[in-house]
Design an enzyme around this catalytic site. Sequence first.
Site, mmCIF file in Angstrom:
data_model
loop_
_atom_site.group_PDB
_atom_site.id
_atom_site.type_symbol
_atom_site.label_atom_id
_atom_site.label_comp_id
_atom_site.label_asym_id
_atom_site.label_seq_id
_atom_site.Cartn_x
_atom_site.Cartn_y
_atom_site.Cartn_z
ATOM 1 N N SER A 1 -33.048 75.574 -22.050
ATOM 2 C CA SER A 1 -33.039 74.838 -20.781
ATOM 3 C C SER A 1 -34.300 74.001 -20.604
ATOM 4 C CB SER A 1 -32.920 75.814 -19.606
ATOM 5 O OG SER A 1 -33.298 75.169 -18.394
ATOM 6 N N GLY B 1 -33.688 76.360 -9.967
ATOM 7 C CA GLY B 1 -34.163 75.017 -10.275
ATOM 8 C C GLY B 1 -35.669 74.899 -10.291
ATOM 9 N N ASN B 2 -36.168 74.229 -11.304
ATOM 10 C CA ASN B 2 -37.584 73.866 -11.359
ATOM 11 C C ASN B 2 -38.012 73.171 -10.065
ATOM 12 O OD1 ASN B 2 -40.164 72.797 -12.635
ATOM 13 N ND2 ASN B 2 -39.049 70.897 -12.236
ATOM 14 N N ASP B 3 -37.096 72.386 -9.492
ATOM 15 C CA ASP B 3 -37.407 71.607 -8.295
ATOM 16 C C ASP B 3 -37.460 72.449 -7.025
ATOM 17 O OD1 ASP B 3 -34.714 72.103 -8.212
ATOM 18 O OD2 ASP B 3 -34.108 70.013 -8.454
#
Lengths: 197, 197
Positions: A13, A183-185
Amino acid sequence: MTKTLEFFFDFTSPYAYLASTQVEAVAERTGATLRYRPFLLGAVFKATGNSPPLMVPAKGLHMLKDLGRWAEHYGLPPFALPSPFPFRSLEANRLALVAIEAGKGKEFVARTYRAGFVEHAELSDRAVLARLATEVGLNAEEALAKIEQPSVKDALRANTEEAVARGSFGAPTFFVGDELFVGNDRLHFVERALREG
Amino acid sequence: MTKTLEFFFDFTSPYAYLASTQVEAVAERTGATLRYRPFLLGAVFKATGNSPPLMVPAKGLHMLKDLGRWAEHYGLPPFALPSPFPFRSLEANRLALVAIEAGKGKEFVARTYRAGFVEHAELSDRAVLARLATEVGLNAEEALAKIEQPSVKDALRANTEEAVARGSFGAPTFFVGDELFVGNDRLHFVERALREG
């Protein structure tokens, strides 16, 4: 009381790669204990009915731009997608479990993500994995033997099933207690949750 | 040289609602010209093969939590999903075009998103739309007559087709020149692009 940040990741990922470069700093800033938890993203997609962004061509194109923007934002080397992508990460994920068990989780995760997404080494290749294991101070032969053990295979499967049972549908997945963030965000929300009483 | 921020939105998108509460401030901070561009999210999904997050149950559950976190982060009223959801927004989107043409775009977009996502008014109801039009200083009868005109219907379709042709696959969609950004969670990248030379 010290909080724990659980970081579920799969080496294939790219957004988990991005997050992997930030989680140590997040934990440090908040005084949290960081727990590395490899899982199988493909199995998560299958279990939840979710699908990788690249399945929608326009989303895939935007994702490539977006990954580059995040890499720049984080001060990482320019982002380029490895080829092939997605790649087989099963053995690398299992090896992460072995590294974590040996107290080398942090080092192995950072080294392996860099190999996969910066150096574009083939993480599906056992010779590459052996080299990475050696570089972080593991006995490569022993470590690669361990990833064949049912206990390691079962542990990776158990991590995956647990993440899905707790609501995950993609990578990276974070938990702060029972609170799920995907999510990274969403790392800024993770950090806020770690700071809150 | 003044840059333009194009904001593509559909009144049925909760993430576009969130973004709508921020875009004026982003434009103000960066000296950009803001251009409101309603489009049809359903047609974007259909054209690109994308699907709404709620189609994956785990994603939908996370989305509800996530929308609440963003609302809190932005200092908005607590978020609750309207019912029914998604709702028919075709007429509201057309009416936005009429309001924009009449110089009331900013007011109408803010008022209508608040009606839909804070007050949970039925935006598919023409009586509600007439009230909102009146509240922002439009002649409601004239405005609602205009949304039946082929030119307005065509303009909404043209916005949608243009967004898809330029790479959009969801809402909100932003453009800074040719640079595409999809998602409320990418507004920080939008702002950076507006600041850059």
